[in-house]
Design an enzyme around this catalytic site. Structure first.
Site, mmCIF file in Angstrom:
data_model
loop_
_atom_site.group_PDB
_atom_site.id
_atom_site.type_symbol
_atom_site.label_atom_id
_atom_site.label_comp_id
_atom_site.label_asym_id
_atom_site.label_seq_id
_atom_site.Cartn_x
_atom_site.Cartn_y
_atom_site.Cartn_z
ATOM 1 N N GLU A 284 49.622 78.187 -48.431
ATOM 2 C CA GLU A 284 50.069 77.360 -49.562
ATOM 3 C C GLU A 284 51.578 77.504 -49.788
ATOM 4 O O GLU A 284 52.260 76.545 -50.117
ATOM 5 C CB GLU A 284 49.287 77.703 -50.842
ATOM 6 C CG GLU A 284 47.763 77.569 -50.725
ATOM 7 C CD GLU A 284 47.282 76.256 -50.119
ATOM 8 O OE1 GLU A 284 47.994 75.248 -50.217
ATOM 9 O OE2 GLU A 284 46.187 76.254 -49.512
ATOM 10 N N TYR A 370 44.782 70.523 -38.918
ATOM 11 C CA TYR A 370 45.313 71.867 -39.166
ATOM 12 C C TYR A 370 45.452 72.620 -37.843
ATOM 13 O O TYR A 370 46.532 73.080 -37.464
ATOM 14 C CB TYR A 370 44.372 72.687 -40.049
ATOM 15 C CG TYR A 370 44.214 72.243 -41.484
ATOM 16 C CD1 TYR A 370 43.632 71.029 -41.817
ATOM 17 C CD2 TYR A 370 44.603 73.077 -42.524
ATOM 18 C CE1 TYR A 370 43.455 70.655 -43.137
ATOM 19 C CE2 TYR A 370 44.431 72.713 -43.856
ATOM 20 C CZ TYR A 370 43.850 71.497 -44.154
ATOM 21 O OH TYR A 370 43.673 71.131 -45.463
HETATM 22 N N1 BES Z 1 46.572 70.705 -49.206
HETATM 23 C C1 BES Z 1 45.390 71.377 -48.837
HETATM 24 C C2 BES Z 1 44.196 70.984 -49.674
HETATM 25 C C3 BES Z 1 43.832 69.527 -49.585
HETATM 26 C C4 BES Z 1 43.751 68.868 -48.369
HETATM 27 C C5 BES Z 1 43.517 68.828 -50.731
HETATM 28 C C6 BES Z 1 43.405 67.523 -48.321
HETATM 29 C C7 BES Z 1 43.175 67.498 -50.675
HETATM 30 C C8 BES Z 1 43.121 66.831 -49.467
HETATM 31 C C9 BES Z 1 45.570 72.892 -48.898
HETATM 32 O O1 BES Z 1 46.817 73.327 -48.489
HETATM 33 C C10 BES Z 1 44.584 73.496 -47.921
HETATM 34 O O2 BES Z 1 44.688 73.203 -46.771
HETATM 35 N N2 BES Z 1 43.650 74.332 -48.385
HETATM 36 C C11 BES Z 1 42.665 74.966 -47.556
HETATM 37 C C12 BES Z 1 43.001 76.411 -47.328
HETATM 38 C C13 BES Z 1 43.901 76.674 -46.180
HETATM 39 C C14 BES Z 1 44.176 78.164 -46.043
HETATM 40 C C15 BES Z 1 43.379 76.139 -44.874
HETATM 41 C C16 BES Z 1 41.334 74.954 -48.282
HETATM 42 O O3 BES Z 1 41.318 74.624 -49.449
HETATM 43 O O4 BES Z 1 40.316 75.258 -47.729
HETATM 44 ZN ZN ZN Z 2 47.194 72.976 -46.443
#
Ligand code: BES
Ligand code: ZN
Length: 588
Positions: A284, A370
């Site tokens: 984050e 990702y």
């Molecule tokens: N920005 C994302 C969350 C997100 C993605 C919200 C798409 C809405 C639409 C956040 O940075 C994220 O990727 N969170 C992951 C955790 C991360 C360590 C892979 C999660 O929430 O699982």
């Molecule tokens: Zn993210």
């Protein structure tokens, strides 16, 4: 080329919003916001302006002392309603008065019982990807950036926290919090939380908000955040947002974390009491650069946000935890990537880095951008060496700061700066073709290999002992659960439950991986624990696999619908929509 964001009604030829001054009155009893918003445009406008909106009750629209006409188009279930403002005559500001709906998709209103303290309600927003439009009419595309100020009125005993700089607090019958966001942000990074919140400083630029009952544990868990920023700055350049605070939300938060600028929103399940979720914060935090500073222009370019962030996250992990830990993460990620690609189909357009036009971006999102994005960037790094790639990273951040860019604009920049990448890496294939390229550097990790050996032994009938796995790294345990056969015997479910001491742990990642295996294996005794999980945890990354497993297994299929109905009210609408989507697809 005309720019089009399929997830927004924005028409850039009409002009862009530059700044918004909000007055927001938060009403817990009706679960609505009453908002007055004064919009400033980049240029004076003539004629019409189209804005995105979702269930907004518009009461007034004015510009320079005149009334503006308006019209809402019929509602699209995903995109909401296009709001058509008419009659601009060279005006560069306008004011809207409106009320949000209790069904605003970006907002979750929690009653007292859904908080740790149990005495005060809680509210939080989640705008990514296309939900800001349910809070205020806007050009809800990441290609448009604006600054803002906000006056937020909340019940006297509560605290408002925004992803913005807090300027002042005015006490009265209600408490009013004044904020400003001087850096231009895309709408999806607008964020607000209201609840009984305590605050602790962690370092000169870092702090944490949480309910008073958890603030102590939370402050301990994330005490090292300042060090993280220092490391991130070495990799990505100066941190340009001022402070970096965290807001710990109730467990129904649908994500692990959300990179709202200056104020990352965080799941409370990250508080393990071990400081073991460091990669979540690294992720984050990295978004402060990759995503918030340099932003994907549309959600088709999502990998520019998440692939870059995952890459930066692994680099920060390497510095803070060492290469063994980083290699283990990467090996785990690679296996996860392959598993997800197999689930959606190796040839699915969802496995391309550049995603196809799709308006329902939330239900289309997977972890593929990702991991695949991260592996692609690593490949670029290998092609030119770390030193040159690191210079490139800094130049990329500096060149595009506070801008939004498409994959194509990124590739042009890559070609100009690092042409050799294109000689050594099949960039086109990585970006535009499905699946995963065979010719690539594969992660090597002895910690991961140790787990694979244990898994091979298990398949030959030799089970690991408790002692053998006692000192495993968290990601080794996860890799073990990841690598187990889909279905095992019920006795073995019980055995692993015991040796992994799952009943004693509070790590929801372990639970999710394990419950999926138990469900597929017919270990029906797990059901009450699954229900407890589903009633309390909102993080979709771990909830949705359980729903998929229940749908995909004969014995459990009949249980999922009633179970979902029992827990539905506890979940965020984004989670509800995602689960409903899975049930609908399965015709349940
Ligand atoms: N920005 C994302 C969350 C997100 C993605 C919200 C798409 C809405 C639409 C956040 O940075 C994220 O990727 N969170 C992951 C955790 C991360 C360590 C892979 C999660 O929430 O699982
Ligand atoms: Zn993210």
């Amino acid at each position: 080329m005309e720019f089009k964001d399929p997830a927004s009604y924005t028409d850039l030829s009409q002009g862009k919003i530059q700044h918004i001054d909000f007055h927001i009155s938060v009403d817990f009893s009706s679960r609505t916001f009453d908002i007055k918003a004064r919009y400033q445009l980049q240029e004076p406008m003539h004629g019409s302006l189209f804005l995105d909106s979702f269930k907004i009750e518009l009461k007034e629209a004015n510009t320079n002392g005149r009334k503006l006409e308006w019209e809402f188009d019929p509602e699209d279930e995903i995109l909401g309603q296009r709001l058509h403002l008419k009659g601009f005559e060279g005006d560069s500001t306008f004011t809207l008065k409106f009320r949000t709906s209790p069904e605003a998709r970006a907002l979750q209103w929690l009653d007292e019982s859904q908080t740790v303290g149990g005495k005060h309600p809680f509210l939080f927003s989640q705008c990514q990807a296309i939900h800001a439009r349910s809070i205020f009419p806007c050009q809800d595309s990441p290609s448009v950036r604006f600054t803002y100020s906000a006056e937020v009125e909340v019940p006297q005993e509560l605290v408002a926290a925004m992803a913005a700089e807090q300027i002042e607090v005015q006490e009265g019958k209600q408490t009013t919090f004044l904020f400003k966001m001087p850096q231009p942000i895309p709408s999806y990074l607008f964020a607000l939380g209201v609840g009984n919140l305590a605050f602790r400083e962690l370092g000169p630029r870092t702090g944490i908000y949480a309910e008073p009952q958890t603030i102590e544990a939370a402050a301990w868990e994330f005490a090292e955040n300042e060090t993280k920023i220092v490391e991130a700055e070495k990799l990505l350049g100066p941190y340009l947002w001022g402070r970096y605070d965290l807001l710990v939300l109730p467990p129904s938060f649908p994500y692990g974390g959300m990179e709202n600028p200056r104020l990352t929103f965080l799941t409370p399940t990250a508080i393990l009491g071990t400081r073991g979720q460091t990669s979540l914060i690294s992720h984050e935090l990295a978004h402060a650069w990759t995503g918030n500073l340099v932003t994907n222009a549309t959600w088709q370019d999502f990998w520019l946000n998440e692939g870059w962030t995952t890459y930066a996250e692994t680099r920060i992990t390497e510095v803070l935890e060492g290469t063994d830990s980083k290699d283990l993460h990467l090996a785990f990620n690679e296996k996860e990537l392959i598993k997800i690609m197999e689930r959606v189909g190796m040839n699915s357009p969802q496995t391309c880095l550049k995603l196809p036009d799709e308006k329902d971006v939330d239900s289309f999102a997977t972890s593929i951008p990702y991991y695949k994005g991260c592996f692609f960037l690593q490949e670029c790094e290998y092609a030119v060496g770390r030193e040159r790639f690191d210079d490139f990273i800094q130049k990329y951040m500096a060149s595009f700061q506070f801008q939004s860019l498409t994959t194509e604009a990124f590739l042009d920049f890559l070609k100009a700066e690092l042409p050799e990448v294109f000689e050594k890496v099949d960039v086109h294939k990585w970006i535009y073709e499905p699946g995963l390229i065979e010719e690539r550097h594969k992660p090597k990790s002895y910690l991961f290999d140790e787990v694979q050996q244990t898994l091979r032994d298990y398949e030959k009938g030799v089970k690991p002992t408790k002692e053998q796995i006692q000192n495993w790294h968290r990601y080794q345990v996860l890799s073990f659960l990841q690598g187990l056969p889909k279905k095992i015997s019920v006795e073995d479910c019980q055995y692993f439950d015991d040796i992994l001491e799952l009943k004693k742990r509070n790590d929801i990642a372990f639970f999710s991986f394990f419950y999926v295996i138990c469900i597929a294996s017919g270990y029906q005794e797990i059901l009450p624990r699954v229900e407890q999980f589903m009633a309390n945890i909102g993080r979709m990354l771990y909830v949705l696999p359980i729903v998929r497993a229940m749908i995909g297994t004969d014995w459990s299929r009949g249980y999922i619908h009633p179970l979902f109905e029992r827990v539905r009210d506890r979940h965020h609408q984004i989670t509800v929509k995602a689960i409903e989507g899975l049930l609908k697809k399965a015709e349940l």
